[in-house]
Design an enzyme around this catalytic site. Structure first.
Site, PDB file in Angstrom:
ATOM      1  N   ARG A  46      29.496 -99.762  -2.659  1.00 62.35           N
ATOM      2  CA  ARG A  46      29.605 -98.291  -2.693  1.00 62.35           C
ATOM      3  C   ARG A  46      30.109 -97.797  -1.349  1.00 62.35           C
ATOM      4  NH1 ARG A  46      25.183 -95.754  -1.453  1.00 62.35           N
ATOM      5  NH2 ARG A  46      23.851 -96.904  -2.876  1.00 62.35           N
ATOM      6  N   TYR A  98      43.795 -74.891 -10.804  1.00 63.17           N
ATOM      7  CA  TYR A  98      43.358 -75.713 -11.937  1.00 63.17           C
ATOM      8  C   TYR A  98      42.007 -75.183 -12.443  1.00 63.17           C
ATOM      9  CZ  TYR A  98      41.273 -79.650 -14.381  1.00 63.17           C
ATOM     10  OH  TYR A  98      40.629 -80.426 -15.300  1.00 63.17           O
ATOM     11  N   ASP A 170      45.107 -78.625  -2.253  1.00 62.67           N
ATOM     12  CA  ASP A 170      45.234 -79.536  -3.389  1.00 62.67           C
ATOM     13  C   ASP A 170      46.729 -79.818  -3.555  1.00 62.67           C
ATOM     14  OD1 ASP A 170      45.532 -80.722  -5.891  1.00 62.67           O
ATOM     15  OD2 ASP A 170      43.842 -79.637  -6.768  1.00 62.67           O
ATOM     16  N   LYS A 195      47.161 -88.165 -11.380  1.00 63.90           N
ATOM     17  CA  LYS A 195      48.449 -87.567 -11.721  1.00 63.90           C
ATOM     18  C   LYS A 195      49.609 -88.349 -11.079  1.00 63.90           C
ATOM     19  CE  LYS A 195      45.789 -84.866 -13.957  1.00 63.90           C
ATOM     20  NZ  LYS A 195      44.715 -84.237 -13.298  1.00 63.90           N
TER      21      LYS A 195
END
Ligand SMILES: Cc1ncc(COP(=O)(O)O)c(C=O)c1O
Length: 379
Positions: A46, A98, A170, A195
């Site tokens: 992790r 978004y 973003d 994306k």
């Protein structure tokens, strides 16, 4: 080095033990410690994983940042940025972004005492006017999803920095091939790697890139503390995707321009939203701030019925959420990506029931245009 070279080599030395040219997937949860307190820099997956680490270094280099951290989704990347703040802190965010980001801010983060003011960030004076003494972050999406509105990153950074606020951008729609916010003054870049960075519609992920050691230390701490990490396999997929980022983005941009030009002339299209079009009110800003205009195109066909006709008549374009893949995806923002935005806000922003969004893929340009043409002819 040039950007295409960096896409292939930045952060990506051959793996030292075997010499594997393609960096391997280190599918392990933990690492042996030869004695108590001694290890090779890896204790638990992790906290650190070599495959993820290589991707993080590569993305940092492509965004011209110093540090990268990868997460299980774009949303978890965005969420972790806000976990640097505390109750009572204020954030300025774009009124069009978004829908999932708006949902995170309005329905999750506000419950923990973060205050949000939504403004049209394409108007720098509106950003300046909304700044308060407790403003910690100015959050920008440019171009916006789905209205393709452009915000002047450098101008916003100037006003935000004067008040000591961080600027977060973003950069999902452009990718670092078309726009590099850190070079324009932003402090942090976030991505949905789902994306264009991954580019093949086969992985969900996110990234946070920053230029400041202090920010990176906080994000790294939170990455481990919260634990929404990108898996080794997904890290490997995104690494493979970013190797071809430059050539893919060139083609998305070229086909995006052609599709937008076709739509703009089409009698069934009421309005086109594409920064590469001369009719876009911020075409000059987009030209200055971006290297190209990309493959995201939105257009209005006037009604839900017309939009439904187009969306259900396409044969090559795929009706689906998401964007940035090799295949052309077509969607209906009002009922899909932006369903969580209030109807009156959607109406004010222009996210009408007739709005259709296309993520132009890498198929033959003529084939995409022919498909849209036959679908529009059914209206
Ligand atoms: C601009 C933008 N940012 C963030 C996200 C969220 O990313 P993810 O779906 O990987 O969580 C999306 C998803 O569509 C997006 O379009």
């Amino acid at each position: 080095m040039g950007f295409s070279t960096e896409c292939i080599h930045a952060g990506q030395e051959p793996e030292p033990v075997t010499g594997a040219v393609t960096y391997p997937i280190f599918q392990t949860s933990t690492y042996v410690q030869p004695e108590l307190g001694r290890h090779k820099g890896y204790e638990y997956a992790r906290t650190k994983n070599p495959t993820r680490g290589v991707l993080e270094a590569a993305l940092a280099a492509l965004e011209r940042g110093k540090h990268g951290h990868c997460f299980a989704s774009g949303m978890s990347a965005i969420d972790v940025v806000f976990r640097m703040l505390q109750s009572g802190d204020h954030v300025i965010a774009g009124e069009n972004m978004y829908g999932g980001s708006y949902r995170l801010f309005s329905r999750v983060l506000e419950k923990f005492g973060l205050q949000f003011t939504y403004v049209d960030t394409s108007n720098v004076d509106a950003v300046r006017g909304a700044l308060r003494d407790n403003t910690k972050i100015v959050y920008l999406e440019t171009p916006t999803n789905p209205m393709m509105t452009i915000t002047d990153i450098a101008a916003c950074a100037e006003v935000a920095h004067a008040k000591g606020a961080l600027v977060v951008v973003d950069n999902t729609f452009c990718s670092p091939y078309l726009q590099r916010p850190i070079e324009l003054g932003a402090d942090i870049v976030v991505h949905s790697t789902t994306k264009f960075l991954n580019g093949h519609s086969d992985s969900v992920g996110g990234a946070v890139i920053s230029n400041s050691d202090e920010v990176a230390e906080k994000i790294g701490f939170l990455q481990n503390a919260v634990g929404a990490i990108l898996s080794p396999f997904d890290s490997w997929l995104v690494l493979r995707g970013t190797k071809t980022l430059a050539v893919r983005m060139e083609q998305h941009d070229a086909t995006g321009r052609a599709v937008a030009a076709f739509l703009e002339e089409h009698p069934k299209v009421r309005k086109l939203y594409y920064p590469g079009s001369l009719s876009h009110r911020q075409h000059e800003l987009a030209k200055r701030q971006q290297k190209g205009f990309g493959g995201m195109v939105a257009f209005d066909v006037g009604s839900l019925e017309n939009a439904r006709t187009v969306l259900e008549s396409v044969r090559l374009c795929t009706l689906a959420e998401s964007l940035g893949g090799v295949e052309t995806l077509i969607s209906h923002p009002a009922t899909m990506t932006h369903a969580s935005v209030l109807p009156e806000t959607r109406a004010r922003l222009g996210i009408t029931d007739g709005l259709v969004r296309i993520s132009v893929g890498l198929e033959e340009t003529e084939d995409i245009i022919a498909d849209l043409d036959q679908a529009l002819s059914k209206i």
